[in-house]
Design an enzyme around this catalytic site. Structure first.
Site, PDB file in Angstrom:
ATOM      1  N   ASP A   1      25.995  57.977  13.637  1.00 37.76           N
ATOM      2  CA  ASP A   1      25.267  58.806  12.663  1.00 37.76           C
ATOM      3  C   ASP A   1      25.532  58.298  11.248  1.00 37.76           C
ATOM      4  O   ASP A   1      25.770  59.081  10.331  1.00 37.76           O
ATOM      5  CB  ASP A   1      25.656  60.280  12.800  1.00 37.76           C
ATOM      6  CG  ASP A   1      24.634  61.207  12.135  1.00 37.76           C
ATOM      7  OD1 ASP A   1      23.482  60.763  11.902  1.00 37.76           O
ATOM      8  OD2 ASP A   1      24.982  62.367  11.850  1.00 37.76           O
ATOM      9  N   LYS A  24      24.655  57.262   7.756  1.00 42.35           N
ATOM     10  CA  LYS A  24      23.563  57.524   6.816  1.00 42.35           C
ATOM     11  C   LYS A  24      24.227  57.822   5.476  1.00 42.35           C
ATOM     12  O   LYS A  24      25.439  58.087   5.428  1.00 42.35           O
ATOM     13  CB  LYS A  24      22.717  58.712   7.285  1.00 42.35           C
ATOM     14  CG  LYS A  24      23.511  59.981   7.540  1.00 42.35           C
ATOM     15  CD  LYS A  24      22.610  61.120   7.976  1.00 42.35           C
ATOM     16  CE  LYS A  24      23.431  62.315   8.442  1.00 42.35           C
ATOM     17  NZ  LYS A  24      22.562  63.422   8.850  1.00 42.35           N
ATOM     18  N   ASN A  67      26.788  60.606   4.855  1.00 43.02           N
ATOM     19  CA  ASN A  67      28.118  60.513   5.458  1.00 43.02           C
ATOM     20  C   ASN A  67      28.993  59.462   4.785  1.00 43.02           C
ATOM     21  O   ASN A  67      30.058  59.133   5.280  1.00 43.02           O
ATOM     22  CB  ASN A  67      27.986  60.250   6.963  1.00 43.02           C
ATOM     23  CG  ASN A  67      27.442  61.463   7.694  1.00 43.02           C
ATOM     24  OD1 ASN A  67      27.551  62.581   7.203  1.00 43.02           O
ATOM     25  ND2 ASN A  67      26.840  61.259   8.853  1.00 43.02           N
ATOM     26  N   ASP A 101      32.377  62.116   8.968  1.00 48.13           N
ATOM     27  CA  ASP A 101      31.596  62.815   9.977  1.00 48.13           C
ATOM     28  C   ASP A 101      31.452  62.057  11.298  1.00 48.13           C
ATOM     29  O   ASP A 101      30.479  61.357  11.533  1.00 48.13           O
ATOM     30  CB  ASP A 101      30.206  63.201   9.458  1.00 48.13           C
ATOM     31  CG  ASP A 101      29.636  64.340  10.294  1.00 48.13           C
ATOM     32  OD1 ASP A 101      30.110  64.534  11.443  1.00 48.13           O
ATOM     33  OD2 ASP A 101      28.727  65.033   9.823  1.00 48.13           O
ATOM     34  N   THR A 157      20.264  60.593  13.396  1.00 46.86           N
ATOM     35  CA  THR A 157      19.377  61.234  12.437  1.00 46.86           C
ATOM     36  C   THR A 157      18.075  60.443  12.479  1.00 46.86           C
ATOM     37  O   THR A 157      18.112  59.219  12.359  1.00 46.86           O
ATOM     38  CB  THR A 157      20.018  61.200  11.034  1.00 46.86           C
ATOM     39  OG1 THR A 157      21.225  61.967  11.089  1.00 46.86           O
ATOM     40  CG2 THR A 157      19.095  61.791   9.980  1.00 46.86           C
TER      41      THR A 157
END
Length: 330
Positions: free
Chosen positions: A148, A150, A153, A169, A190
């Site tokens: 994840d 992105k 984060n 995260d 995401t």
């Protein structure tokens, strides 16, 4: 007014404190709520003995999804120790929640800083990407896939200009399974940052993090997403086609090497994508050193970021991508 807001914030803290485990309260003073996820809250605390600030992530473990996110995060954080990855300090387990005491990043999200800056050049982008790629390389050596990655984060450790970046995260992270099978099958991540092989429901590897790094680099240099659509179905179709372009400002001012770096990450065939080590050895990363004449891309980037986030564009904001999601864990 400011007083009302302050009073509300204090009430919030009081409400929280009432629900906190006494063992935690014995060692930490709760200062403020700093974030909320679907199964978690993050509060800023001060360690009583040292007066040092920390963050405590409170994960609710009543629901299965919360439990799974908590387990993935703990499985990873207990194993990692790296300067560009948020550090877990201690853990308190209670009946239906887990308290993770973590290093506190006070410098804010990547894009908030970018919007506030006067100048942002390729050199600045490389400085950030070098830290992120270094953290990813470390995770991948431990066979951990973040899944994840992105901009939201990636947090600055402190507000100063020379602050390092922390990867945070790990709620969707995967660290392999018992049988030593390192491929994953869960549809998760995401939407705007999801690699094509995940969408094809194929078994995939940690190369999905490198695809995400390609998307992050594209956004970092332009303020636009390479693949973008309000409809997830159309967005996924665009990702699977793998067609993106370098049109519009500030792309004419971006070097060929930077575009080559992105192209080598946004490869549909995962086996041809650069690894984190190769990304760190890419000529753009190695040759973009202090003193090279670099055009200031900040105005174009912040204009594009703001445009994406504004109501007329009808989409969820470029830095503000959609929520992470995960179907069943694998």
């Amino acid at each position: 007014s400011a007083e009302v807001a302050e009073a509300a914030r204090r009430m919030q803290v009081v409400r929280f404190r009432a629900r906190f485990d006494p063992r935690v309260l014995a060692r930490y003073d709760i200062k403020a709520l700093i974030g909320k996820g679907s199964f978690s809250k993050v509060v800023r605390v001060e360690q009583k003995a040292t007066k040092k600030p920390f963050a405590i992530k409170v994960m609710e473990t009543r629901m299965r999804e919360g439990r799974e996110a908590c387990e993935s995060e703990l499985n990873v954080l207990r194993r990692v120790s790296h300067c560009y990855i948020v550090q877990l300090m201690e853990v308190f387990e209670a009946q239906d929640c887990v308290y993770m005491v973590m290093e506190l990043a006070t410098g804010g999200e990547l894009f908030d800083r970018l919007l506030a800056q006067r100048s942002f050049t390729e050199q600045d982008a490389v400085r950030i990407l070098r830290m992120v790629a270094d953290g990813i390389r470390y995770l991948h050596t431990l066979r951990i896939t973040h899944r994840d990655l992105k901009p939201e984060n990636l947090l600055y450790y402190h507000p100063g200009a020379e602050s390092k970046i922390l990867i945070t995260d790990f709620g969707l992270a995967n660290s392999g399974n018992k049988s030593g099978d390192w491929t994953m099958r869960t549809l998760c991540g995401t939407p705007e940052y999801i690699a094509p092989e995940i969408l094809l429901r194929k078994p995939y590897t940690s190369a999905v993090d490198m695809w995400a790094l390609g998307v992050i680099t594209y956004v970092l240099l332009s303020g636009f997403l390479p693949f973008d659509d309000e409809s997830h179905t159309r967005l996924y179709r665009k990702i699977l086609r793998g067609k993106y372009n370098y049109t519009g400002e500030p792309w004419p001012n971006v070097s060929h090497l930077a575009k080559d770096f992105i192209d080598k990450l946004l490869m549909l065939d995962a086996s041809h994508r650069m690894s984190a080590g190769q990304a760190l050895d890419h000529p753009w990363v190695l040759t973009t050193v202090e003193g090279t004449s670099m055009k200031n891309l900040q105005r174009a980037i912040s204009r594009n970021l703001r445009w994406r986030a504004s109501p007329h564009s009808q989409s969820p904001g470029s830095a503000q991508s959609s929520k992470s999601r995960c179907s069943h864990q694998s």
